[in-house]
Enzyme design. Structure first.
Site, PDB file in Angstrom:
ATOM      1  N   HIS A 117       0.837  -1.210   0.000  1.00 22.45           N
ATOM      2  CA  HIS A 117       0.000   0.000   0.000  1.00 22.45           C
ATOM      3  C   HIS A 117       0.863   1.248   0.000  1.00 22.45           C
ATOM      4  O   HIS A 117       2.042   1.225   0.374  1.00 22.45           O
ATOM      5  CB  HIS A 117      -0.939   0.027   1.219  1.00 22.45           C
ATOM      6  CG  HIS A 117      -0.240   0.349   2.509  1.00 22.45           C
ATOM      7  ND1 HIS A 117       0.016   1.643   2.927  1.00 22.45           N
ATOM      8  CD2 HIS A 117       0.259  -0.448   3.489  1.00 22.45           C
ATOM      9  CE1 HIS A 117       0.635   1.620   4.094  1.00 22.45           C
ATOM     10  NE2 HIS A 117       0.805   0.361   4.454  1.00 22.45           N
ATOM     11  N   CYS A 118       0.260   2.341  -0.432  1.00 19.59           N
ATOM     12  CA  CYS A 118       0.854   3.673  -0.275  1.00 19.59           C
ATOM     13  C   CYS A 118      -0.170   4.512   0.487  1.00 19.59           C
ATOM     14  O   CYS A 118      -0.873   4.007   1.363  1.00 19.59           O
ATOM     15  CB  CYS A 118       1.259   4.276  -1.616  1.00 19.59           C
ATOM     16  SG  CYS A 118      -0.081   4.507  -2.806  1.00 19.59           S
TER      17      CYS A 118
END
Length: 380
Positions: A117-118
């Site tokens: 994820h970011c």
């Protein structure tokens, strides 16, 4: 074996643009599945180090796509020039480090399966998704990124929750009793453990640094979510702040209205307990703790407490400090709004004895049923 050479910025742009279109159409995991998903697949957070340090999903590993400085340059270009210019700068940074990113990911995930994820599930996670899949990884992408975790975490604190609160004057050994309750089969949430602080001016002594406020919330939310729905957990009575950490206010209000069990232990017993504990600590840190409450103690009491530390008379130092802390807690107890307050007298700080007394008081007073009642939840 895939050999990765540094492509030109234009080649990276073409590849990532194509991958990003694919990214937008590929399945993404909702947060619940992402958190539960394969235990052998570590969570990789590709945000910048400063973002990760501020707060991250508990257990996530940092695999930053950009350094803090690179992220700042990209952000400045985005705001002052254009999105296209920001993307080009990002691609120039990304190309030369592709091989290093893959090697780090392989060390973090030997099985070559990761959860990724970011911040919002955008370009950064898209670029790393493409890169890791090219290197043979299986990648599970979090829908809407870390931002969704933060939204979920904050929502945990607004949910009505049954709970029992354990209180008592400073030195009553509440934390020891809390952990003894856990050993006896009760469910607990150790806020001071999560905050890495014992709550008083002396609370940081002998403990590791506190987490950031955001990380404390992240850790607490995940622990609350893991609680069995059929149990009523115990928490220690706290003020709104634990060191520099603030308990989320909706959750704190729930605590304020929950049934409260107060250990009532004589001051002399508490003084001996604290003196034995603080006698093992650094005198300089004890003196600094006294100085932090000097305005409340008064000049003469502060001087006497510092002299007691210097001479090694821990009981004298503790007795002086308890004058302030007993008055403060006593005032707070007089203004409690808990649905029920039950006092449990004891002449010892033995956690086994006191955990037994507390459990008997809860049974006798029907506090579990009170904590679970709809009226109690409405009141919180």
């Amino acid at each position: 074996m895939v050999v990765l050479t540094a492509p030109t910025p234009r080649e990276v742009e073409l590849r990532v643009t194509t991958s990003y279109s694919y990214l937008n159409s590929m399945p993404r995991l909702p947060l619940s599945e992402f958190l539960q998903g394969p235990a052998t697949a570590p969570i990789l957070d590709v945000r910048a180090p400063i973002e990760y340090e501020q707060g991250h999903i508990p257990g996530a590993l940092s695999l930053p796509l950009f350094t803090d400085e690179e992220r700042a340059r990209i952000g400045t270009a985005y705001k002052q020039v254009s999105q296209d210019r920001a993307v080009h700068i990002g691609l120039e940074f990304f190309g030369p480090k592709m091989s290093r990113v893959v090697k780090r990911a392989q060390k973090m995930a030997p099985d070559k399966e990761v959860r990724l994820h970011c911040w919002r599930g955008g370009m950064r996670s898209g670029a790393v998704l493409w890169l890791l899949e090219l290197a043979g990884f299986r990648v599970h992408l979090l829908d809407k990124g870390y931002k969704d975790y933060r939204r979920w975490a904050l929502a945990q604190f607004t949910e009505p929750r049954p709970m029992l609160i354990l209180g008592g004057l400073t030195g009553s050994g509440k934390t020891d009793v809390l952990h003894e309750l856990a050993r006896q089969g009760e469910t607990i949430v150790d806020l001071e453990g999560l905050a890495s602080h014992k709550g008083s001016s002396f609370g940081a002594i002998g403990l590791p640094p506190q987490p950031t406020p955001e990380q404390f919330e992240n850790n607490l939310a995940l622990e609350l979510d893991a609680l069995p729905t059929t149990v009523v957990p115990w928490l220690e009575d706290e003020s709104l702040t634990i060191g520099r950490i603030t308990i989320p206010k909706p959750f704190f209000e729930t605590m304020r209205h929950a049934p409260l069990v107060v250990l009532d232990i004589p001051r002399a017993v508490r003084t001996r307990k604290l003196a034995a504990e603080y006698g093992k600590e650094d005198p300089q840190q004890l003196a600094e703790a006294i100085q932090r409450i000097s305005k409340r103690l008064g000049g003469l009491a502060t001087k006497d407490a510092l002299a007691a530390i210097e001479s090694g008379d821990m009981e004298q130092m503790v007795d002086i400090a308890l004058t302030y802390y007993d008055k403060t807690y006593g005032f707070g107890l007089d203004n409690k709004v808990n649905s029920r307050i039950v006092r449990v007298p004891s002449d010892t700080c033995d956690p086994v004895v006191n955990a037994g007394l507390v459990r008997e008081a809860v049974r006798r007073e029907g506090l579990v049923e009170l904590a679970q009642s709809p009226a109690q939840h409405a009141g919180s």
